[in-house]
Motif scaffolding. Structure first.
Motif, PDB file in Angstrom:
ATOM      1  N   MET A 138       0.823  -1.182   0.000  1.00  0.00           N
ATOM      2  CA  MET A 138       0.000   0.000   0.000  1.00  0.00           C
ATOM      3  C   MET A 138       0.872   1.253   0.000  1.00  0.00           C
ATOM      4  SD  MET A 138      -3.186   1.036   2.424  1.00  0.00           S
ATOM      5  CE  MET A 138      -4.017  -0.445   1.997  1.00  0.00           C
ATOM      6  N   ILE A 155      -4.302   5.416   5.526  1.00  0.00           N
ATOM      7  CA  ILE A 155      -4.758   4.031   5.689  1.00  0.00           C
ATOM      8  C   ILE A 155      -3.580   3.136   6.020  1.00  0.00           C
ATOM      9  CG2 ILE A 155      -5.728   2.040   4.464  1.00  0.00           C
ATOM     10  CD1 ILE A 155      -7.529   4.024   2.978  1.00  0.00           C
ATOM     11  N   PHE A 156      -2.459   3.321   5.300  1.00  0.00           N
ATOM     12  CA  PHE A 156      -1.253   2.550   5.577  1.00  0.00           C
ATOM     13  C   PHE A 156      -0.779   2.784   7.003  1.00  0.00           C
ATOM     14  CE2 PHE A 156       3.376   2.800   5.938  1.00  0.00           C
ATOM     15  CZ  PHE A 156       3.702   1.462   5.749  1.00  0.00           C
ATOM     16  N   VAL A 194      -2.499   3.712   9.677  1.00  0.00           N
ATOM     17  CA  VAL A 194      -3.399   3.083  10.639  1.00  0.00           C
ATOM     18  C   VAL A 194      -3.168   1.576  10.676  1.00  0.00           C
ATOM     19  CG1 VAL A 194      -5.835   2.530  11.066  1.00  0.00           C
ATOM     20  CG2 VAL A 194      -5.163   4.882  10.567  1.00  0.00           C
ATOM     21  N   LEU A 195      -3.065   0.950   9.502  1.00  0.00           N
ATOM     22  CA  LEU A 195      -2.828  -0.493   9.461  1.00  0.00           C
ATOM     23  C   LEU A 195      -1.480  -0.861  10.065  1.00  0.00           C
ATOM     24  CD1 LEU A 195      -4.255  -1.415   5.958  1.00  0.00           C
ATOM     25  CD2 LEU A 195      -5.259  -1.855   8.197  1.00  0.00           C
ATOM     26  N   PHE A 196      -0.480  -0.008   9.878  1.00  0.00           N
ATOM     27  CA  PHE A 196       0.838  -0.252  10.451  1.00  0.00           C
ATOM     28  C   PHE A 196       0.798  -0.205  11.978  1.00  0.00           C
ATOM     29  CE2 PHE A 196       4.949   1.479  11.926  1.00  0.00           C
ATOM     30  CZ  PHE A 196       5.758   0.397  11.588  1.00  0.00           C
ATOM     31  N   ILE A 235      -1.856  -0.656  13.877  1.00  0.00           N
ATOM     32  CA  ILE A 235      -2.631  -1.803  14.347  1.00  0.00           C
ATOM     33  C   ILE A 235      -1.783  -3.067  14.339  1.00  0.00           C
ATOM     34  CG2 ILE A 235      -4.558  -3.336  13.740  1.00  0.00           C
ATOM     35  CD1 ILE A 235      -6.078  -0.835  12.851  1.00  0.00           C
ATOM     36  N   SER A 236      -1.001  -3.265  13.290  1.00  0.00           N
ATOM     37  CA  SER A 236      -0.157  -4.462  13.226  1.00  0.00           C
ATOM     38  C   SER A 236       0.943  -4.426  14.290  1.00  0.00           C
ATOM     39  CB  SER A 236       0.450  -4.620  11.838  1.00  0.00           C
ATOM     40  OG  SER A 236       1.385  -3.601  11.582  1.00  0.00           O
TER      41      SER A 236
END
Length: 53
Positions: A1, A37-38, A40-42, A44-45
């Motif tokens: 992403m 978005i990237f 936030v996903l980072f 969270i991971s």
């Protein structure tokens, strides 16, 4: 992403250089959305990875 974000940023810069203001603004806004978005996903991971340890 993150690769898509970089592609849209480069597209926005090239469009701005050639004077396509609307296309440059659209590509920059898409790049900004993809970056958040990237991000936030980072985050969270990162938290999910720490819970397993």
């Amino acid at each position: 992403m993150l690769r898509w974000t970089v592609i849209f940023v480069i597209l926005a810069i090239v469009a701005a250089i050639f004077g396509f203001g609307g296309i440059a603004a659209g590509a920059a806004s898409i790049a900004k959305i993809l970056f958040f978005i990237f991000l936030v996903l980072f985050v969270i991971s990162l938290f999910m990875g720490r819970k397993r340890i």
